[in-house]
Design a protein around this motif. Structure first.
Motif, PDB file in Angstrom:
ATOM      1  N   ASP A   1       1.666 -84.608  75.546  1.00  0.00           N
ATOM      2  CA  ASP A   1       1.828 -86.038  75.809  1.00  0.00           C
ATOM      3  C   ASP A   1       0.676 -86.516  76.695  1.00  0.00           C
ATOM      4  OD1 ASP A   1       2.873 -88.594  76.072  1.00  0.00           O
ATOM      5  OD2 ASP A   1       4.275 -88.028  77.637  1.00  0.00           O
ATOM      6  N   PRO A   2      -0.508 -86.706  76.121  1.00  0.00           N
ATOM      7  CA  PRO A   2      -1.668 -87.070  76.948  1.00  0.00           C
ATOM      8  C   PRO A   2      -1.555 -88.447  77.607  1.00  0.00           C
ATOM      9  CG  PRO A   2      -2.240 -87.171  74.636  1.00  0.00           C
ATOM     10  CD  PRO A   2      -0.854 -86.594  74.717  1.00  0.00           C
ATOM     11  N   ARG A   3      -0.791 -89.371  77.016  1.00  0.00           N
ATOM     12  CA  ARG A   3      -0.638 -90.708  77.612  1.00  0.00           C
ATOM     13  C   ARG A   3       0.484 -90.759  78.639  1.00  0.00           C
ATOM     14  NH1 ARG A   3       0.157 -95.079  73.609  1.00  0.00           N
ATOM     15  NH2 ARG A   3      -0.322 -96.330  75.429  1.00  0.00           N
ATOM     16  N   ARG A   4       1.262 -89.669  78.728  1.00  0.00           N
ATOM     17  CA  ARG A   4       2.375 -89.562  79.685  1.00  0.00           C
ATOM     18  C   ARG A   4       3.410 -90.662  79.484  1.00  0.00           C
ATOM     19  NH1 ARG A   4      -1.507 -88.054  84.751  1.00  0.00           N
ATOM     20  NH2 ARG A   4      -2.037 -86.010  83.974  1.00  0.00           N
ATOM     21  N   ARG A   5       3.753 -90.912  78.236  1.00  0.00           N
ATOM     22  CA  ARG A   5       4.699 -91.975  77.912  1.00  0.00           C
ATOM     23  C   ARG A   5       5.900 -91.495  77.098  1.00  0.00           C
ATOM     24  NH1 ARG A   5       2.012 -94.199  81.249  1.00  0.00           N
ATOM     25  NH2 ARG A   5       0.729 -96.033  81.007  1.00  0.00           N
TER      26      ARG A   5
ATOM     27  N   ARG B   1       0.550 -83.194  80.444  1.00  0.00           N
ATOM     28  CA  ARG B   1       2.008 -83.275  80.342  1.00  0.00           C
ATOM     29  C   ARG B   1       2.455 -82.835  78.962  1.00  0.00           C
ATOM     30  NH1 ARG B   1       6.240 -87.394  79.107  1.00  0.00           N
ATOM     31  NH2 ARG B   1       7.970 -86.936  80.500  1.00  0.00           N
TER      32      ARG B   1
ATOM     33  N   TYR C   1      -4.368 -77.661  71.114  1.00  0.00           N
ATOM     34  CA  TYR C   1      -4.724 -78.953  71.709  1.00  0.00           C
ATOM     35  C   TYR C   1      -5.964 -78.820  72.580  1.00  0.00           C
ATOM     36  CZ  TYR C   1      -4.559 -83.252  74.366  1.00  0.00           C
ATOM     37  OH  TYR C   1      -4.897 -84.433  74.950  1.00  0.00           O
TER      38      TYR C   1
ATOM     39  N   TYR D   1       4.179 -80.139  83.515  1.00  0.00           N
ATOM     40  CA  TYR D   1       2.747 -80.324  83.693  1.00  0.00           C
ATOM     41  C   TYR D   1       2.065 -78.977  83.828  1.00  0.00           C
ATOM     42  CZ  TYR D   1       3.835 -85.196  84.445  1.00  0.00           C
ATOM     43  OH  TYR D   1       4.283 -86.477  84.284  1.00  0.00           O
TER      44      TYR D   1
END
Length: 71
Positions: A14-18, A3, A62, A25
């Motif tokens: 945003d790897p934690r999707r928060r 994400r 990344y 995506y």
């Protein structure tokens, strides 16, 4: 899937999707990232004035540093 969100005119992974805001995506594969950059998908999906080349650079950096382990 990985994400990303818009932060001004750049994208942030945003790897934690928060993270707040509209997200996009993309499959964490350099080929998929390159195709999304070529089609200018990030700016259209995020509804933000995101530069495609800058988005590609952020995602490539990344992926080089955080390759997914174990599929």
């Amino acid at each position: 899937l990985l994400r990303v969100v818009a932060d001004g005119t750049t994208v942030v992974v945003d790897p934690r999707r928060r993270a707040p805001g509209r997200g996009a995506y993309v499959h964490p594969d350099p080929v998929c990232v390159a195709l999304a950059v070529k089609k200018r998908a990030f700016g259209r999906t995020l509804r933000a004035p995101v530069e495609a080349a800058a988005a590609g650079a952020v995602l490539s950096a990344y992926l080089d540093g955080a390759a997914p382990a174990g599929g």
